[in-house]
Design a protein around this motif. Sequence first.
Motif, PDB file in Angstrom:
ATOM      1  N   ALA A 139      13.116  11.874  57.737  1.00 40.30           N
ATOM      2  CA  ALA A 139      11.965  11.110  58.238  1.00 40.30           C
ATOM      3  C   ALA A 139      12.102  10.910  59.750  1.00 40.30           C
ATOM      4  O   ALA A 139      13.018  10.250  60.213  1.00 40.30           O
ATOM      5  CB  ALA A 139      11.891   9.764  57.528  1.00 40.30           C
ATOM      6  N   MET A 140      11.178  11.470  60.492  1.00 38.04           N
ATOM      7  CA  MET A 140      11.199  11.392  61.956  1.00 38.04           C
ATOM      8  C   MET A 140       9.898  10.773  62.464  1.00 38.04           C
ATOM      9  O   MET A 140       9.255  11.282  63.379  1.00 38.04           O
ATOM     10  CB  MET A 140      11.420  12.785  62.552  1.00 38.04           C
ATOM     11  N   GLU A 141       9.511   9.662  61.837  1.00 37.25           N
ATOM     12  CA  GLU A 141       8.216   9.056  62.133  1.00 37.25           C
ATOM     13  C   GLU A 141       8.208   8.179  63.372  1.00 37.25           C
ATOM     14  O   GLU A 141       7.148   7.883  63.928  1.00 37.25           O
ATOM     15  CB  GLU A 141       7.766   8.227  60.929  1.00 37.25           C
ATOM     16  N   ALA A 142       9.381   7.721  63.824  1.00 38.06           N
ATOM     17  CA  ALA A 142       9.438   6.632  64.801  1.00 38.06           C
ATOM     18  C   ALA A 142       8.630   6.911  66.061  1.00 38.06           C
ATOM     19  O   ALA A 142       7.871   6.061  66.539  1.00 38.06           O
ATOM     20  CB  ALA A 142      10.895   6.340  65.164  1.00 38.06           C
ATOM     21  N   ARG A 143       8.758   8.096  66.614  1.00 39.60           N
ATOM     22  CA  ARG A 143       8.093   8.401  67.890  1.00 39.60           C
ATOM     23  C   ARG A 143       6.574   8.478  67.752  1.00 39.60           C
ATOM     24  O   ARG A 143       5.861   8.462  68.758  1.00 39.60           O
ATOM     25  CB  ARG A 143       8.620   9.712  68.451  1.00 39.60           C
ATOM     26  N   HIS A 144       6.078   8.575  66.532  1.00 40.28           N
ATOM     27  CA  HIS A 144       4.632   8.669  66.320  1.00 40.28           C
ATOM     28  C   HIS A 144       4.009   7.329  65.924  1.00 40.28           C
ATOM     29  O   HIS A 144       2.816   7.280  65.605  1.00 40.28           O
ATOM     30  CB  HIS A 144       4.337   9.700  65.230  1.00 40.28           C
ATOM     31  N   CYS A 145       4.815   6.273  65.915  1.00 39.56           N
ATOM     32  CA  CYS A 145       4.335   4.983  65.429  1.00 39.56           C
ATOM     33  C   CYS A 145       3.973   4.032  66.576  1.00 39.56           C
ATOM     34  O   CYS A 145       4.549   4.099  67.659  1.00 39.56           O
ATOM     35  CB  CYS A 145       5.392   4.329  64.538  1.00 39.56           C
ATOM     36  N   PHE A 173      13.512  13.035  50.673  1.00 40.91           N
ATOM     37  CA  PHE A 173      13.973  12.541  51.972  1.00 40.91           C
ATOM     38  C   PHE A 173      15.388  11.984  51.826  1.00 40.91           C
ATOM     39  O   PHE A 173      15.646  11.121  50.991  1.00 40.91           O
ATOM     40  CB  PHE A 173      13.038  11.452  52.489  1.00 40.91           C
ATOM     41  N   VAL A 174      16.288  12.472  52.658  1.00 40.31           N
ATOM     42  CA  VAL A 174      17.695  12.074  52.564  1.00 40.31           C
ATOM     43  C   VAL A 174      18.099  11.100  53.662  1.00 40.31           C
ATOM     44  O   VAL A 174      19.212  10.583  53.651  1.00 40.31           O
ATOM     45  CB  VAL A 174      18.616  13.304  52.614  1.00 40.31           C
ATOM     46  N   GLY A 175      17.219  10.839  54.621  1.00 41.65           N
ATOM     47  CA  GLY A 175      17.554   9.916  55.693  1.00 41.65           C
ATOM     48  C   GLY A 175      16.456   9.836  56.717  1.00 41.65           C
ATOM     49  O   GLY A 175      15.425  10.512  56.619  1.00 41.65           O
ATOM     50  N   GLY A 176      16.671   8.966  57.703  1.00 43.26           N
ATOM     51  CA  GLY A 176      15.721   8.788  58.784  1.00 43.26           C
ATOM     52  C   GLY A 176      16.362   9.065  60.127  1.00 43.26           C
ATOM     53  O   GLY A 176      17.569   9.338  60.226  1.00 43.26           O
ATOM     54  N   LEU A 188      22.409   5.022  55.127  1.00 41.75           N
ATOM     55  CA  LEU A 188      22.976   6.038  56.001  1.00 41.75           C
ATOM     56  C   LEU A 188      22.558   5.740  57.433  1.00 41.75           C
ATOM     57  O   LEU A 188      21.458   5.235  57.670  1.00 41.75           O
ATOM     58  CB  LEU A 188      22.459   7.427  55.607  1.00 41.75           C
ATOM     59  N   PRO A 189      23.407   6.033  58.407  1.00 42.32           N
ATOM     60  CA  PRO A 189      22.973   5.839  59.796  1.00 42.32           C
ATOM     61  C   PRO A 189      21.889   6.839  60.155  1.00 42.32           C
ATOM     62  O   PRO A 189      21.648   7.816  59.424  1.00 42.32           O
ATOM     63  CB  PRO A 189      24.262   6.100  60.597  1.00 42.32           C
ATOM     64  N   GLY A 190      21.235   6.611  61.279  1.00 42.02           N
ATOM     65  CA  GLY A 190      20.221   7.548  61.731  1.00 42.02           C
ATOM     66  C   GLY A 190      20.799   8.947  61.870  1.00 42.02           C
ATOM     67  O   GLY A 190      21.926   9.133  62.342  1.00 42.02           O
ATOM     68  N   LEU A 191      20.021   9.939  61.432  1.00 41.21           N
ATOM     69  CA  LEU A 191      20.484  11.325  61.438  1.00 41.21           C
ATOM     70  C   LEU A 191      19.843  12.093  62.591  1.00 41.21           C
ATOM     71  O   LEU A 191      18.718  11.817  62.994  1.00 41.21           O
ATOM     72  CB  LEU A 191      20.147  11.996  60.106  1.00 41.21           C
TER      73      LEU A 191
END
Length: 394
Positions: A139-145, A173-176, A188-191
């Motif tokens: 999940a790589m949503e942060a920059r689009h929020c 989804f295995v991580g963010g 899990l820490p950020g990947l």
Amino acid sequence: MSAAHENEAFGPSQALDDGTIAARTDAYFNRTREIVTRFGDRQVTYAMFIRRPVISAPRLMTAWLENVARARGIAITHEVMCPEGAWVGAGEPLVYVTGSFAALAPLETLLLQKLGPPCVAAHNAYQMALALPGVRFLAMEARHCAGFEMQEQMAYAASVGSRAAQREGALGFVGGANDATAGFFGDLPGLGTMPHALVGYAGSTLRAAEMFHETYPDSDLVVLVDYFGREITDALEVCRAFPDLAAAGRVAVRLDTHGGRFLEGLDPQSSYAALERNTPGTIRRYRSDTELRHLVGTGVSAAAVWRMREALNEAGFAKVRIIVSSGFSVEKCMVMADAHAPIDVVGTGSFIPDRWSETYATADIVSYDGQPLVKVGREFLLRKARDRAVPSAS
């Protein structure tokens, strides 16, 4: 951990005080509260629903509601009609909320904000994971929020949709991408490894890989290979520099080629040929313009993924993984699945709803002091109210 502490940790704690809630809600709800307080409060039940099919993802909303009720010392009950992760039809009530009209009226705006977007995003994440069941998603949503509250909603949604797909056999989804929302994916820490900026700083893709490995020798090496437009050349150079890691499956190349150019060595004709070599017939069926772009167009196409896999295998690096990003929506994932694209991991924020109007949740009061009553056209909410779930006290 107590239920109260769990909700404080899970749900957003902001906007618990009267002043903040009043400032953020719609004015007519504040006026309704004043009128009801003056003329006599009543016990009401709200039904909340969305006008399109979704995956139920109500927990951010219910956690916030419970925090508000506890902070104010008021009695509110909510009934989740569809368990978290369940498919919900268009217009089907997701949650019933019961309590004082004066207390609930000012909360409606904020409750709806926390319900609609996560449910639609969860549905998108679910569809993506099922389209590519053998692929892991990041999940790589942060920059689009638009700020952290939206990011929290989207990461939560990805985890809910993912778990629903995992129950049907998908890896999901295995991580963010950062630590703040790691709890949704098992703490899990950020990947992630490196951005394009680090490759530019290093001056070459190989040097960026060397810098990363020197700094994080125990981490797998995931290298962006599109910065200089030499995806295949640079990928092979990195693999040859780290043969032991490559042979152990601890090297991955990330394709993020932008839509203004083809992957190194490809053009329209060679892209068609790459698909014909690896997935005969895929390109021969009728395709929309969008499907053709995903299959043989510029950027990270199915042909680009297949060409990278060919190059890695031919050079003896069959265990090197391929990670892809750049516009991986539900539709693109379905096209990649149809082309049997050899993808190991998808990094995506495109489970965020593309049409924001689809995320609008709605609430209607369906009873006053226990007497069924709803505006004309919403009688279906009354029918649903007869078969309620076990209420949960707030």
